[in-house]
Design an enzyme around this catalytic site. Structure first.
Site, PDB file in Angstrom:
ATOM      1  N   ARG A 253      -8.160  -6.093 -19.003  1.00  0.00           N
ATOM      2  CA  ARG A 253      -7.807  -6.601 -17.663  1.00  0.00           C
ATOM      3  C   ARG A 253      -6.498  -7.404 -17.717  1.00  0.00           C
ATOM      4  NH1 ARG A 253     -10.437 -10.304 -12.991  1.00  0.00           N
ATOM      5  NH2 ARG A 253     -10.601  -8.743 -11.398  1.00  0.00           N
TER       6      ARG A 253
ATOM      7  N   LYS B 297     -17.171 -21.487  -9.656  1.00  0.00           N
ATOM      8  CA  LYS B 297     -17.583 -20.203 -10.261  1.00  0.00           C
ATOM      9  C   LYS B 297     -16.691 -20.007 -11.475  1.00  0.00           C
ATOM     10  CE  LYS B 297     -17.607 -15.231  -9.175  1.00  0.00           C
ATOM     11  NZ  LYS B 297     -17.223 -14.268  -8.129  1.00  0.00           N
TER      12      LYS B 297
ATOM     13  N   ASP C 129     -15.562 -17.931 -14.569  1.00  0.00           N
ATOM     14  CA  ASP C 129     -15.592 -16.522 -14.972  1.00  0.00           C
ATOM     15  C   ASP C 129     -15.118 -16.350 -16.416  1.00  0.00           C
ATOM     16  OD1 ASP C 129     -15.865 -13.792 -14.629  1.00  0.00           O
ATOM     17  OD2 ASP C 129     -14.858 -13.789 -12.689  1.00  0.00           O
TER      18      ASP C 129
ATOM     19  N   ASN D  86     -13.736 -12.832 -17.837  1.00  0.00           N
ATOM     20  CA  ASN D  86     -13.681 -11.430 -17.470  1.00  0.00           C
ATOM     21  C   ASN D  86     -13.488 -10.427 -18.589  1.00  0.00           C
ATOM     22  OD1 ASN D  86     -14.164 -10.543 -14.783  1.00  0.00           O
ATOM     23  ND2 ASN D  86     -12.594 -11.970 -14.118  1.00  0.00           N
TER      24      ASN D  86
ATOM     25  N   ASP E  81     -21.433  -7.731 -10.605  1.00  0.00           N
ATOM     26  CA  ASP E  81     -20.406  -7.389  -9.616  1.00  0.00           C
ATOM     27  C   ASP E  81     -20.895  -6.291  -8.683  1.00  0.00           C
ATOM     28  OD1 ASP E  81     -18.577  -9.229 -10.406  1.00  0.00           O
ATOM     29  OD2 ASP E  81     -17.289  -7.850 -11.510  1.00  0.00           O
TER      30      ASP E  81
END
Ligand code: GLA
Length: 703
Positions: A412, A445, A447, A449, A515
């Site tokens: 990513r 939140k 994350d 990833n 997700d």
């Protein structure tokens, strides 16, 4: 007393309400497991080592198996001493006990390695936890190559099945049940987070159902590399070994240094998987979740990710905030894209300053607006990561995990900061603390990833300790943030459900489950999640992921209301009618959420077995029952009336079905069952003539 020691037999028995776990000092001086299962009514019947010659089973079940001697089982401990001796010999040294805890000290005398096994009993929740500490009492380093927490044994039978949670991104926590065959079954994480592929949970059963049958189960509290091996041994007994993954693991334990393993929770039930889950849920609410919010209900949140993605601006967030406030949302969360040069996933990660083009009046202006609408404000962060195209990377490229002379995988478009480094740890803490101190933020939140690959730590001698230190630093950061900002709700996310486990649950109030917000797929993901983790920690959004017409809005809400409710739709595209319906369901959820979040879950019908999901929640005081019935595609099912038998009610009491004028005795509802009418009304026809439909019932016990 819960921890008992029989001096004659030289065995300890850890007893909870219905379970017993026992081990003792074998004539060889080793500690061997003797029993794990239902509590035995006469204490003197607990087995010891008499007759162990007749039973080859005894030769296998070391309570803490090591690489050394003639051990052929999966070892928990592998070390290398300074003279290259790799053979560990652990002998019993002493024990310490209280009513609820037991510590067994073992020692490799020659090399002065002390190994302590720590057990804790949770009598009411019917569970036991165990962790292990190593202490190097010698004058030289001891290299630890494998350090697992627990080795469990089940006696030979023909009928063992293994249940575990597997999956991938967007399809997390899939329940898999399979017979245990000869050889070894391995499931693990090697990517520095709990993993999307597997969750550190195991359950072994003997043809158990939701309500009946023996289940032995365990959960490891660790958010990074872990491994579980289920080993069918030659005499058909089963070993389950779980703990840190030895893959790429090497920890130089210095003289005088101690190292603690993650803890494993384990227990037995003879009442099936439903009882297993309810016990875990109670334990998590009572002992694991951060105290400040453990018993409080989770607020309904709105998250703009699926609506605006990286294109967040003060203007479009205000429009969404207006709508969110109107429909009854309580926390408004701005997701990715608010900082640095972050207009896609290619740049800006690491630069945690508000993007002035998107928010010309700073974040304060939007936060004040959100607050003025009666909502809390929440923010997305991913502080362990960096895009190569960022100021952070340009200034601190030496903070990245990587091997020199090797390519780096940029998953990513991002790289991973080496959180094992003290300076990185302080940077990450200060980043989030800075945001929480400066702005009126009530929700984070967090994350992660991408997985960790190529975990090199250039110029560091003992590089592989990074796997341990990364996680302990990560926990330390969350702990400090929680202490300093106790009112902030923290959500653990890793590209969806890649960091869901009991280790981070000590600091995280909730999880981003997946997700994938498709309400049909979610029923499978959520069922798997609920096997181990309490539904109040399971964030479920209503979205338009599959378009607005694939599923009725009601069905989408019912799927999401089985955990903690969130909204992720683009509300600016909703019609007045849709907004009204959304508002109605949010108001309804607020009335039932105490029961859903703090009550007990009974999974009545599994979507894996039938084209339905039926879940029942009973409030703690047993006065309210909420029943969700979701109907999924099935041929020829237009005129379906589903019979649902409820569970866990008081058979002599009467329950009124709210809004229907009907009432039934508990005994009727549990035996004859409720007719759930799926004739037409909310049915939406989609391709192939399939139907998705749903009903929810609230029952109140008559006083
Ligand atoms: C991950 C999360 C999503 C969203 C995006 C933002 O994929 O799981 O919910 O926050 O990152 O980049």
């Amino acid at each position: 007393m819960a921890v008992k020691y029989d001096d004659k037999k030289k065995i300890w028995v850890l007893e909870t309400k219905s379970t017993a776990y026992s081990f003792g000092i074998h004539p060889s001086g080793k500690i061997k497991n003797t029993y794990w299962g239902k509590r035995i009514s006469r204490f003197e019947d607990y087995p010891a080592f008499e007759g162990y010659f007749e039973s080859p089973w005894w030769d296998w079940n070391d309570e803490y198996p090591v690489r050394g001697g003639a051990n052929q089982t999966e070892p928990c401990l592998q070390v290398v001493y300074e003279d290259e001796v790799r053979d560990v010999q652990l002998n019993y040294k002493s024990f310490e006990a209280t009513e609820q805890s037991l510590t067994i000290h073992l020692e490799d005398e020659h090399y002065q390695l002390l190994v302590s096994l720590h057990y804790q009993i949770f009598e009411n929740e019917d569970l036991i936890t165990k962790y292990v500490t190593l202490e190097n009492c010698s004058y030289s380093d001891i290299h630890v190559e494998n350090f697992k927490t627990g080795s469990f044994y089940l006696q030979p039978t023909d009928d063992y099945f293994l249940t575990h949670l597997t999956g991938m991104w967007a399809h997390e926590t899939k329940i898999v049940k399979e017979p245990i065959c000869d050889g070894k079954k391995v499931f693990e994480s090697r990517v520095g987070r709990t993993s999307h592929f597997h969750n550190p949970f195991f359950a072994i059963d003997e043809k158990a159902t939701e309500d009946t049958g023996n289940v032995w189960f365990g959960l490891l509290a660790w958010s990074s590399n872990w491994k579980t091996v289920v080993h069918k041994l030659p005499y058909e007994n089963i070993q389950i070994c779980t703990g840190l993954n030895e893959w790429d693991f090497n920890y130089a334990l210095k003289q005088g240094e101690k190292l603690a393993s993650p803890s494993v929770l384990f227990a037995f039930t003879d009442c099936g998987f439903g009882d297993m889950s309810r016990r875990l849920h109670d334990y998590e609410r009572n002992y694991i979740l951060p105290k400040q919010n453990a018993q409080k209900v989770r607020k309904v949140l709105y998250n703009s990710w699926e609506a605006t993605a990286f294109n967040v601006t003060e203007e479009n967030q205000r429009i969404l905030a207006d709508k969110a406030a109107d429909i009854g949302v309580e926390i408004f969360v701005v997701d990715d894209g608010w900082f640095g040069q972050r207009s896609s996933d290619k740049a800006g990660l690491g630069d945690w300053v508000v993007n002035e083009q998107k928010f010309p009046n700073g974040l304060e202006s939007l936060i004040e607006y959100v607050n003025s609408k009666g909502m809390d404000f929440g923010l997305w962060v991913e502080p362990e990561m960096v895009n190569p195209d960022s100021d952070l990377y340009r200034n601190h490229s030496n903070w990245i995990l990587h091997f020199p002379n090797r390519p780096r995988t940029e998953s990513r478009n991002q790289l991973i900061l080496n959180l094992a480094r003290e300076d990185v740890k302080e940077f990450v803490y200060n980043t989030v603390d800075g945001l929480l101190s400066r702005y009126n933020i009530r929700f984070i939140k967090w994350d992660m990833n991408r997985p960790i690959f190529e975990a090199g730590w250039p110029f560091e001698g003992n590089q592989r300790k990074m796997w341990m230190d990364y996680v302990t630093n990560f926990y330390d950061i969350w702990q400090r943030l929680k202490e300093k900002h106790p009112k902030v709700i923290m959500e653990s996310c890793a590209g969806g459900g890649g960091r869901i486990d009991l280790g981070i649950m000590r600091y995280a109030d909730q999880f981003w489950t997946s997700d994938n917000t498709d309400p049909y797929d979610r029923q499978f993901i959520q069922e798997g999640f609920s096997l181990c983790y309490v539904p109040k920690t399971m964030m479920c959004w209503v979205t338009d992921w599959a378009g607005k017409d694939t599923y009725p809005l009601q069905y989408r809400f019912h799927a999401a209301m089985m955990g903690s409710l969130g909204i992720g739709s683009d509300l600016s595209k909703y019609t007045e009618e849709e907004l009204e319906e959304t508002k109605k369901w949010i108001a309804f959820y607020k009335r039932i959420r105490e029961t859903v979040q703090n009550g007990s879950l009974y999974r009545l019908i599994s979507p894996r077995e039938k084209p339905f999901t039926v879940n029942q929640y009973i409030s703690n005081d047993k006065n309210e029952v909420v029943l969700f019935c979701l109907k999924n595609p099935e041929p020829l099912s237009m005129f379906k009336v589903l019979k649902v038998r409820l569970k866990g009610l008081d058979e002599h009491m009467v329950y009124e079905i709210q809004g229907s004028g009907k009432s039934y005795s508990g005994s009727y509802l549990m035996n004859r069952g409720l007719d759930v009418d799926f004739m037409q009304k909310h049915t939406v026809k989609v391709e192939k003539g399939n139907h998705f439909d749903s009903r929810v019932f609230v029952l109140k016990k008559r006083k």
